[in-house]
Write a protein that holds these residues in place. Structure first.
Motif, PDB file in Angstrom:
ATOM      1  N   VAL A   1       0.862  -1.543   0.412  1.00  0.00           N
ATOM      2  CA  VAL A   1       0.219  -0.116   0.194  1.00  0.00           C
ATOM      3  C   VAL A   1       0.841   1.480  -0.057  1.00  0.00           C
ATOM      4  O   VAL A   1       1.737   1.356   1.129  1.00  0.00           O
ATOM      5  CB  VAL A   1      -1.174  -0.272   1.388  1.00  0.00           C
ATOM      6  N   ILE A   2       0.486   2.059  -1.553  1.00  0.00           N
ATOM      7  CA  ILE A   2       1.458   3.293  -1.346  1.00  0.00           C
ATOM      8  C   ILE A   2       0.940   4.191  -0.487  1.00  0.00           C
ATOM      9  O   ILE A   2      -0.539   5.091  -1.410  1.00  0.00           O
ATOM     10  CB  ILE A   2       1.897   3.808  -2.743  1.00  0.00           C
ATOM     11  N   ILE A   3       1.266   5.309   0.862  1.00  0.00           N
ATOM     12  CA  ILE A   3       0.449   6.268   1.348  1.00  0.00           C
ATOM     13  C   ILE A   3       0.847   7.422   0.655  1.00  0.00           C
ATOM     14  O   ILE A   3       2.522   7.624   0.872  1.00  0.00           O
ATOM     15  CB  ILE A   3       0.259   5.433   2.268  1.00  0.00           C
ATOM     16  N   THR A   4      -0.005   8.808   0.334  1.00  0.00           N
ATOM     17  CA  THR A   4       0.997   9.706   0.268  1.00  0.00           C
ATOM     18  C   THR A   4      -0.505  10.989   1.260  1.00  0.00           C
ATOM     19  O   THR A   4      -0.954  10.479   1.225  1.00  0.00           O
ATOM     20  CB  THR A   4       0.686   9.833  -1.211  1.00  0.00           C
ATOM     21  N   GLY A   5       0.105  12.029   1.521  1.00  0.00           N
ATOM     22  CA  GLY A   5      -0.592  12.722   1.718  1.00  0.00           C
ATOM     23  C   GLY A   5       0.199  14.333   1.519  1.00  0.00           C
ATOM     24  O   GLY A   5       1.769  14.350   1.563  1.00  0.00           O
ATOM     25  N   THR A   6      -0.627  15.710   1.579  1.00  0.00           N
ATOM     26  CA  THR A   6      -0.359  17.145   1.465  1.00  0.00           C
ATOM     27  C   THR A   6      -0.995  17.548   2.568  1.00  0.00           C
ATOM     28  O   THR A   6      -1.577  17.106   3.785  1.00  0.00           O
ATOM     29  CB  THR A   6      -0.701  17.818   0.254  1.00  0.00           C
ATOM     30  N   GLY A   7      -0.571  18.509   3.233  1.00  0.00           N
ATOM     31  CA  GLY A   7      -1.338  19.941   3.586  1.00  0.00           C
ATOM     32  C   GLY A   7      -0.963  19.609   5.384  1.00  0.00           C
ATOM     33  O   GLY A   7      -1.494  19.924   6.135  1.00  0.00           O
ATOM     34  N   TRP A   8       0.109  18.374   5.609  1.00  0.00           N
ATOM     35  CA  TRP A   8       1.021  18.340   6.879  1.00  0.00           C
ATOM     36  C   TRP A   8       2.056  19.936   7.817  1.00  0.00           C
ATOM     37  O   TRP A   8       3.034  20.313   6.424  1.00  0.00           O
ATOM     38  CB  TRP A   8       1.356  16.897   6.587  1.00  0.00           C
TER      39      TRP A   8
END
Length: 357
Positions: free
Chosen positions: A47-54
């Motif tokens: 599972v490749i987990i990404t995110g923004t706005g941290w």
């Protein structure tokens, strides 16, 4: 001129300030995101987990809630990532395993400095049905039976309906199954006045689902009736028994129509083509014809050679009146009988030699 330049610089500065202020305002509102590269995974995939706005540099903790929770899954999958200078996160350390089949995951990401929270979901399934040869936006329903995870699994019998989509080659969502799988695509699909016929599936049913990876099953359709095949099964040997005999079993695919046979002699045997099996010993060949049905064209087999061998006969000589006494005359006490298959029963005259002395 100086005033115009000053006003332009002021406007440019104000635009940049508003852009930064808007970005800071979004961050202040906690518009952090977390997402995965897929909505569904198969065993053996990461599972490749990404995110923004941290918050740049902050630790973002991951909490996974599994429904249902596999009994064999005793270790926590919770982990974390550190946001980079732009507030982005990346994590690729979660491996989907076979005991995750059928599990629905809820991933909650929590910033340890900003306090921001983001949530996403994904599932683990492995079987996917698809088609080729159909027009766009056609609904296809596939029935299937197998076993639901975890092993040894519970028997399940169900169906899934999916659309071929805009390109005409649609696929179902993944389904969580283990072990042996039986499935059935529609034999025909009618779109307006055009009939599409199922000609093959890859793999064929039943199939064994591998332990890891996505297991794709594709059905191929063509316009009009599908092709059939038929071949006569080789059996024998045959031996004359006064009854008609010959091969009459076939292997066929496609049409469910009737099967007829034609038997004919092969030189030097003379036997005109007939639906009746031959009786006499000799050399022959048989051809099978499969009639068409609503979905498939008919087919004719290649000729299959066979033979009927000669039956053995039994000759019996019976002597009556023994012992014999010399009389000076020929004595003829023998009775000869010949029997065999097909009711053979003969009583030829015996031939005597030295039957006087």
């Amino acid at each position: 001129m100086g005033k115009i330049l000053l006003k332009s610089l002021q406007a440019l500065f104000m635009g940049a300030f508003l852009t930064l202020a808007f970005a800071s305002w979004n961050t202040a509102l906690g518009q952090a995101t977390v997402t995965t590269d897929k909505d569904d995974y198969a065993p053996g995939e990461y599972v490749i987990i990404t995110g923004t706005g941290w918050e740049p540099g902050e630790r973002v903790d991951f909490t996974f809630v599994e429904t249902p929770k596999p009994e064999s899954c005793v270790n926590s999958h919770d982990n974390f990532a550190t946001a980079d200078a732009s507030g982005n996160i990346y994590y690729d350390g979660f491996l989907i395993k076979i005991n995750h089949l059928g599990v629905h995951f809820v991933l909650t990401a929590t910033g340890q400095v900003s306090g921001r929270v983001a949530v996403t979901e994904f599932t683990d399934a492995n079987v996917k049905f698809s088609t080729t040869g159909l027009p766009p936006n056609v609904n296809v329903t596939v029935s299937y039976s197998g076993f639901s995870p975890p092993s040894p699994g519970s028997a399940i019998s169900s169906s899934v309906t999916f659309s071929t989509g805009g390109g005409g080659n649609g696929a179902s969502g993944n389904i969580a199954l283990i072990g042996n799988l039986n499935f059935q695509f529609p034999n025909t699909i009618t779109v307006l006045t055009t009939v599409y016929t199922l000609v093959s599936t890859s793999p064929t049913s039943p199939a064994t689902i591998p332990a890891t990876g996505t297991f794709g099953i594709e059905a191929t359709y063509i316009v009009g009736k599908g092709a059939s095949t038929i071949s006569v099964n080789a059996v024998g040997p045959f031996t004359y028994n006064s009854n008609p005999q010959g091969p009459d079993a076939v292997t066929k695919s496609g049409s469910t129509g009737s099967v007829t046979f034609s038997y004919v002699g092969v030189s030097p045997t003379t036997y005109a083509a007939s639906a009746t099996k031959p009786t006499n010993a000799g050399s022959y060949q048989v051809t099978a014809t499969l009639a068409s049905d609503a979905n498939y064209n008919g087919a004719v087999s290649a000729p299959l050679a066979f033979s009927i061998g000669k039956a053995a006969s039994v000759t019996t000589v019976t002597i009556t009146g023994a012992p014999f006494t010399y009389t000076g005359s020929s004595q003829t006490p023998a009775i000869v009988s010949v029997t065999g298959a097909g009711g053979l029963s003969l009583t030829p005259a015996p031939l005597y030699v030295n039957n006087t002395n």
